[in-house]
Design an enzyme around this catalytic site. Structure first.
Site, mmCIF file in Angstrom:
data_model
loop_
_atom_site.group_PDB
_atom_site.id
_atom_site.type_symbol
_atom_site.label_atom_id
_atom_site.label_comp_id
_atom_site.label_asym_id
_atom_site.label_seq_id
_atom_site.Cartn_x
_atom_site.Cartn_y
_atom_site.Cartn_z
ATOM 1 N N ARG A 196 40.518 -5.301 15.922
ATOM 2 C CA ARG A 196 39.307 -5.360 16.023
ATOM 3 C C ARG A 196 38.925 -6.813 16.969
ATOM 4 O O ARG A 196 38.757 -7.826 16.041
ATOM 5 C CB ARG A 196 38.225 -4.694 15.301
ATOM 6 C CG ARG A 196 36.998 -4.456 16.008
ATOM 7 C CD ARG A 196 35.489 -4.304 14.492
ATOM 8 N NE ARG A 196 34.650 -3.568 15.326
ATOM 9 C CZ ARG A 196 33.708 -4.670 15.234
ATOM 10 N NH1 ARG A 196 33.948 -5.970 14.253
ATOM 11 N NH2 ARG A 196 32.451 -3.825 15.253
ATOM 12 N N SER A 204 34.252 7.295 14.787
ATOM 13 C CA SER A 204 33.697 6.652 13.837
ATOM 14 C C SER A 204 32.379 8.213 13.816
ATOM 15 O O SER A 204 32.619 8.086 14.239
ATOM 16 C CB SER A 204 32.860 5.725 14.236
ATOM 17 O OG SER A 204 34.002 4.296 13.905
ATOM 18 N N LYS A 216 29.536 -5.857 9.902
ATOM 19 C CA LYS A 216 29.339 -5.267 11.298
ATOM 20 C C LYS A 216 27.543 -4.955 11.007
ATOM 21 O O LYS A 216 27.365 -4.559 10.206
ATOM 22 C CB LYS A 216 29.785 -3.933 11.450
ATOM 23 C CG LYS A 216 29.816 -2.816 12.458
ATOM 24 C CD LYS A 216 31.426 -2.141 12.492
ATOM 25 C CE LYS A 216 31.333 -1.148 13.741
ATOM 26 N NZ LYS A 216 30.005 -0.673 14.436
#
Lengths: 209, 209
Positions: free
Chosen positions: A41, A110, A139
């Site tokens: 990521r 997700s 996040k």
């Protein structure tokens, strides 16, 4: 044919958190400690750097049979020869990602609301990422947490494989699996720890050998 | 077979600059005014929004035979069915982009140094973007300007088509072409103008009908 993946312990990288140790060395230790899937990521790197990181991880993980997924970026996954992508609700629509990557790629999605879970029932996604299970500082744009009760509710309405993410540690990982998840994904429980190897081993014990 | 493109007047979009008029309406007027190539450049939007914008522009431009290129993002170009990409030196390496997009796609490459120009001689890029020709406020990470003398020097060492970008207006566009460029690309000379249509018409006159 699509691979059979062991999602029990899943690492999502965070370059800033990995600090001086670096993403590649963190991933190396994490896999040695028992991580079975890795997602790269990168929200800040330019495309060239993102591709370089992905190529480095493919070189590390492919010989070990550990799948590498790329967050969001189908182009990076294709360029580096990664195993697939993980996409969120503001990334490319699932159908487009599947078309570009082909039927054998791994595509995870997700889900932040029960509506997302219901919509995903008709999709041949490889797994759903339950995001976030618990509140998390990693996040910053995360949706409200599902909690263990949310994991149980999702388990009742879908046959998809489920991976919980968000605020998961060796302490609470068994609860997430008991609630119905097939695996747990972690970021800060491994990235930035003094020993990612030891951290991964502790998580491996927590989710079963 | 690769298309023959008229690079004489080339619009690069800027969503913030386009303001309330929006990118799609700005592009519509720009093309009506004489723009012959459009590049969608999005540095802030998430992937879903970027794809939506690209799909909207493909719908507008394809029926008119105006090529649409996507800045940096090969995945967005593939998903939307755009004609190709424009890549910079920190984007995906050219060879990877070409492999993913195929031989018929348009791939343009920014050159900021003479070394970039020399390296590009062995590549089958469709054009080089001379970036920036003049100082510009639109792209904050731009390299030092080439100036007209830089355009002349590049013209002497490469056979590639050349598109100048950076600080180009109807006033100085003819000089850029005289220095050896095959076309000029503009951002703020069209985006955010009271009438993008009139602005494009003035540029069209400047570069020849």
């Amino acid at each position: 044919m699509r691979q059979q993946i062991d999602y029990s312990l899943y690492l999502v990288t965070d370059t800033a958190l990995c600090g001086d140790l670096g993403v590649v060395e963190t991933v190396r230790q994490a896999v040695e400690g028992g991580v079975r899937v890795v997602q790269l990521r990168e929200k800040e790197a330019d495309t060239r750097r993102f591709v370089e990181m992905a190529v480095a991880l493919v070189g590390l993980l492919k010989p070990q049979g550990i799948p590498l997924l790329i967050n969001d970026r189908v182009d990076v996954a294709l360029a580096a020869g990664a195993d697939g992508v993980h996409i969120g609700q503001s990334d490319m629509p699932y159908a487009m990602a599947r078309t570009l990557l082909g039927p054998d790629a791994i595509v995870g999605l997700s889900v932040e609301t029960m509506e997302h879970v219901t919509e995903a029932k008709r999709l041949d996604v490889d797994y759903l990422g339950i995001s976030p299970v618990f509140a998390t500082g990693t996040k910053t744009d995360a949706a409200p947490p599902w909690g263990l009760e949310g994991v149980r509710r999702i388990r009742l309405v879908t046959n998809h494989l489920l991976v919980g993410i968000g605020g998961i540690s060796a302490e609470n990982a068994p609860d997430v699996l008991l609630a119905g998840a097939d695996g747990v994904a972690v970021v800060s429980a491994i990235c930035g720890r003094p020993s990612p190897l030891d951290a991964a081993r502790a998580l491996r014990l927590a989710v079963g050998a």
